[in-house]
Write a protein that holds these residues in place. Structure first.
Motif, PDB file in Angstrom:
ATOM      1  N   UNK A   1     -18.678  22.582   6.426  1.00  0.00           N
ATOM      2  CA  UNK A   1     -17.347  23.153   6.516  1.00  0.00           C
ATOM      3  C   UNK A   1     -16.844  23.426   5.092  1.00  0.00           C
ATOM      4  N   UNK A   2     -16.478  24.637   4.836  1.00  0.00           N
ATOM      5  CA  UNK A   2     -16.024  24.994   3.484  1.00  0.00           C
ATOM      6  C   UNK A   2     -14.495  25.002   3.436  1.00  0.00           C
ATOM      7  N   UNK A   3     -14.007  24.671   2.288  1.00  0.00           N
ATOM      8  CA  UNK A   3     -12.556  24.688   2.103  1.00  0.00           C
ATOM      9  C   UNK A   3     -12.120  26.095   1.719  1.00  0.00           C
ATOM     10  N   UNK A   4     -10.947  26.507   2.173  1.00  0.00           N
ATOM     11  CA  UNK A   4     -10.484  27.854   1.814  1.00  0.00           C
ATOM     12  C   UNK A   4     -10.194  27.950   0.315  1.00  0.00           C
ATOM     13  N   UNK A   5     -10.413  29.138  -0.209  1.00  0.00           N
ATOM     14  CA  UNK A   5     -10.170  29.352  -1.635  1.00  0.00           C
ATOM     15  C   UNK A   5      -8.679  29.245  -1.936  1.00  0.00           C
ATOM     16  N   UNK A   6      -8.382  28.634  -3.067  1.00  0.00           N
ATOM     17  CA  UNK A   6      -6.983  28.507  -3.472  1.00  0.00           C
ATOM     18  C   UNK A   6      -6.533  29.789  -4.150  1.00  0.00           C
ATOM     19  N   UNK A   7      -5.341  30.215  -3.821  1.00  0.00           N
ATOM     20  CA  UNK A   7      -4.782  31.456  -4.358  1.00  0.00           C
ATOM     21  C   UNK A   7      -3.876  31.125  -5.538  1.00  0.00           C
ATOM     22  N   UNK A   8      -3.970  31.912  -6.613  1.00  0.00           N
ATOM     23  CA  UNK A   8      -3.096  31.726  -7.774  1.00  0.00           C
ATOM     24  C   UNK A   8      -1.714  32.264  -7.447  1.00  0.00           C
ATOM     25  N   UNK A   9      -0.705  31.486  -7.749  1.00  0.00           N
ATOM     26  CA  UNK A   9       0.674  31.880  -7.471  1.00  0.00           C
ATOM     27  C   UNK A   9       1.066  33.098  -8.300  1.00  0.00           C
ATOM     28  N   UNK A  10       1.577  34.112  -7.630  1.00  0.00           N
ATOM     29  CA  UNK A  10       2.051  35.318  -8.324  1.00  0.00           C
ATOM     30  C   UNK A  10       3.219  34.993  -9.241  1.00  0.00           C
ATOM     31  N   UNK A  11       4.072  34.075  -8.818  1.00  0.00           N
ATOM     32  CA  UNK A  11       5.213  33.685  -9.648  1.00  0.00           C
ATOM     33  C   UNK A  11       4.762  33.008 -10.940  1.00  0.00           C
ATOM     34  N   UNK A  12       3.662  32.271 -10.869  1.00  0.00           N
ATOM     35  CA  UNK A  12       3.141  31.622 -12.074  1.00  0.00           C
ATOM     36  C   UNK A  12       2.637  32.666 -13.069  1.00  0.00           C
ATOM     37  N   UNK A  13       1.977  33.693 -12.564  1.00  0.00           N
ATOM     38  CA  UNK A  13       1.495  34.766 -13.434  1.00  0.00           C
ATOM     39  C   UNK A  13       2.676  35.506 -14.053  1.00  0.00           C
ATOM     40  N   UNK A  14       3.692  35.790 -13.237  1.00  0.00           N
ATOM     41  CA  UNK A  14       4.890  36.472 -13.744  1.00  0.00           C
ATOM     42  C   UNK A  14       5.565  35.623 -14.808  1.00  0.00           C
TER      43      UNK A  14
END
Length: 93
Positions: A1-14
Motif C-alpha cells: 500500500x503506497x502513501x499518497x504524494x504530499x502536495x506543496x502548499x501554494x500559499x507557502x510558495x506565494x
C-alpha cells in the motif's frame, strides 16, 4: 500500500516569492503579502500534515517578510531622527 504524494502548499510558495520580491521590487507590499500568506500556509499545513508540504517555504517567506518590515521601520526612524536633527540645527542657528 503506497502513501499518497504530499502536495506543496501554494500559499507557502506565494509567501516565499513575495518575501523575495519584498527585498527587490516591492518592498512594503511584498513583505506584507509574505507575512500574511506565510501564516496562512503554516495553518493550512498544520491542519493537513499528511497531505500538505512546504512548511520550510512558508517559514522562509515569514523570515524575509518580517526582516524587511523591521529593517524598513528602523530605516524610516533613523531617517526621521537624522533629518529632524538637521532641521533642528538649521532652526537653532
Amino acid at each position: 500500500m503506497s502513501t499518497p504524494a504530499r502536495q506543496t502548499s501554494s500559499l507557502a510558495v506565494v509567501s516565499l516569492v513575495s518575501g523575495i520580491l519584498g527585498w527587490t521590487l516591492l518592498p512594503l507590499i511584498g513583505s506584507i503579502v509574505a507575512i500574511i500568506t506565510g501564516h496562512m500556509a503554516r495553518g493550512e499545513i498544520r491542519r493537513a500534515p499528511e497531505r500538505m508540504d512546504g512548511d520550510g517555504l512558508a517559514v522562509g517567506g515569514l523570515i524575509l517578510g518580517y526582516t524587511m518590515l523591521v529593517l524598513g521601520t528602523i530605516g524610516i526612524v533613523v531617517a526621521l531622527v537624522f533629518f529632524g536633527g538637521l532641521i533642528w540645527l538649521g532652526l537653532s542657528s
